[in-house]
Design a protein around this motif. Structure first.
Motif, PDB file in Angstrom:
ATOM      1  N   ASP A 200       0.828  -1.371  -0.177  1.00 60.71           N
ATOM      2  CA  ASP A 200      -0.135  -0.239  -0.010  1.00 60.71           C
ATOM      3  C   ASP A 200       0.986   1.457  -0.001  1.00 60.71           C
ATOM      4  OD1 ASP A 200      -2.346  -1.786  -0.022  1.00 60.71           O
ATOM      5  OD2 ASP A 200      -2.500  -1.623   2.449  1.00 60.71           O
ATOM      6  N   PHE A 201       0.128   2.541  -0.711  1.00 60.68           N
ATOM      7  CA  PHE A 201       0.782   3.544  -0.968  1.00 60.68           C
ATOM      8  C   PHE A 201       2.351   3.859  -0.732  1.00 60.68           C
ATOM      9  CE2 PHE A 201      -1.861   3.447   3.360  1.00 60.68           C
ATOM     10  CZ  PHE A 201      -2.630   4.130   3.580  1.00 60.68           C
ATOM     11  N   ASP A 204       3.970   6.509  -2.507  1.00 55.90           N
ATOM     12  CA  ASP A 204       4.535   7.778  -0.905  1.00 55.90           C
ATOM     13  C   ASP A 204       6.135   7.182  -0.651  1.00 55.90           C
ATOM     14  OD1 ASP A 204       1.912   9.559  -0.701  1.00 55.90           O
ATOM     15  OD2 ASP A 204       1.183   7.701   0.412  1.00 55.90           O
ATOM     16  N   ARG A 205       5.895   5.958  -0.774  1.00 50.62           N
ATOM     17  CA  ARG A 205       7.072   5.526  -0.324  1.00 50.62           C
ATOM     18  C   ARG A 205       8.007   5.161  -1.065  1.00 50.62           C
ATOM     19  NH1 ARG A 205       6.646  -0.295  -0.203  1.00 50.62           N
ATOM     20  NH2 ARG A 205       4.598  -0.168  -1.225  1.00 50.62           N
ATOM     21  N   ARG A 207       8.579   7.973  -3.198  1.00 45.18           N
ATOM     22  CA  ARG A 207       8.871   9.809  -3.026  1.00 45.18           C
ATOM     23  C   ARG A 207       9.457  10.063  -1.876  1.00 45.18           C
ATOM     24  NH1 ARG A 207       6.204  13.637  -6.374  1.00 45.18           N
ATOM     25  NH2 ARG A 207       4.825  12.770  -7.826  1.00 45.18           N
ATOM     26  N   ASP A 226      -1.671   3.201  -8.986  1.00 41.33           N
ATOM     27  CA  ASP A 226      -0.129   3.494  -7.974  1.00 41.33           C
ATOM     28  C   ASP A 226       1.283   3.784  -7.961  1.00 41.33           C
ATOM     29  OD1 ASP A 226      -1.797   2.616  -6.440  1.00 41.33           O
ATOM     30  OD2 ASP A 226      -2.148   0.565  -5.958  1.00 41.33           O
ATOM     31  N   ASP A 229       1.328   7.791  -9.864  1.00 39.42           N
ATOM     32  CA  ASP A 229       1.726   8.916  -8.480  1.00 39.42           C
ATOM     33  C   ASP A 229       2.977   9.096  -8.275  1.00 39.42           C
ATOM     34  OD1 ASP A 229       0.578  10.533  -7.222  1.00 39.42           O
ATOM     35  OD2 ASP A 229       0.393   9.326  -5.187  1.00 39.42           O
TER      36      ASP A 229
END
Length: 314
Positions: A200-201, A204-205, A207, A226, A229
């Motif tokens: 998940d995410f 974000d990880r 970046r 996913d 992004d």
């Protein structure tokens, strides 16, 4: 000769063995005696009818199966230079609608679809290179980034993903690899500088490791938004399956890699195998008559490398 085709769509059980005349090479073509044929997801997509439903293969009575081949030149057509009977070669059949694929004892290919086989690996191992290696290379050609750019590769432990990591590294890119946690050592060995476990995410990880986002993403795992992004605004994104393209948000250029045979590029990949830059991986070998079992193994997933169907010369 012996060949595998599908006359109706469905599971592995629809793969059918037939006897047909040995094909003759035409002008600019060679006939290859098949030693090994790689088993790829596109083969399953052909067998199941997905490619026909997607409009990629027109309906026909029988469809050949198999894109990858390794073997020896058996006969040459008029106008062929650079190859002779007995040469060990690898090649790619990139016309999925033909009645004969590489799951066969012999296959005819245009001479510009083949290259001399690697010297440092067996023909069985070499059969895993054409489709997956060329797909990774052509994807990197699409993004056309300079050395030093950062490239995200999802599915980095897979066949295409592994080649993509190694080729991106060879081009001087900084590679961020996404795969299962258990595959971290494997993908770092391919050349990944940064490893991000799938989950998940993801963006974000990624970046957190690459502030501002990566310059491009090769989404071999088909993660879609996913992975998109994680790309910086105005970056580049490559998809690897029909219908898998995400909306091109933030000015990101979304490209689809449509694989084509390219003997010259394949020869360059062979040189990278012989120099140790690219590692070919075989998960399992089975005889041609066990093509259905090979497709069952493919469907089970979790393979690290390709299943390869072997012929008489393997």
């Amino acid at each position: 000769m012996h060949a595998m085709v599908v006359r109706r769509f469905g599971g592995p059980e629809v793969l059918e063995s037939i006897e047909i005349p040995v094909p003759a090479p035409g002008t600019g073509q060679v006939r290859v005696k098949v030693a090994a044929a790689g088993v790829n997801p596109v083969d399953a997509a052909t067998r199941s009818g997905f490619l026909t439903e997607a409009g990629i293969i027109p309906p026909r009575e029988a469809v050949g199966i198999g894109w990858d081949v390794a073997g020896t030149v058996d006969a040459i057509g008029d106008g062929v230079t650079g190859f002779a009977a007995g040469d060990a070669v690898i090649g790619l059949r990139d016309r999925p609608a033909t009645a004969l694929g590489t799951y066969a004892e012999y296959v005819v290919l245009d001479v510009d679809a083949i290259a001399r086989a690697p010297r440092t690996v067996s023909l069985v191992e070499a059969a895993t290179l054409p489709l997956n290696g060329l797909t990774a290379r052509q994807a990197l050609d699409l993004v056309a980034l300079p050395p030093g750019a950062t490239v995200l590769v999802t599915g980095a432990a897979g066949a295409v993903g592994g080649y993509a990591v190694a080729l991106a590294k060879a081009r001087g890119h900084r590679v961020v690899a996404v795969a299962g946690s258990a595959d971290e050592a494997l993908v770092r060995d391919f050349g990944a500088e940064v490893f991000v476990p799938r989950g998940d995410f993801l963006a974000d990880r990624v970046r957190a490791e690459v502030p501002g986002g990566v310059d491009a993403a090769l989404d071999t795992a088909l993660l879609g938004l996913d992975a998109l992004d994680a790309v910086k605004g105005g970056g580049r994104f490559v998809v690897f399956a029909a219908g898998a393209a995400p909306i091109p948000l933030r000015g990101i250029r979304v490209e689809h890699v449509w694989i084509r045979a390219d003997g010259a590029a394949l020869g360059e990949l062979v040189a990278l195998v012989d120099s140790g830059v690219l590692a070919v991986r075989v998960a399992e070998t089975l005889p041609l008559d066990d093509a259905a079992k090979a497709h069952e193994r493919l469907a089970e997933g979790g393979l690290r490398g390709r299943v390869v169907l072997t012929g008489q010369e393997s």
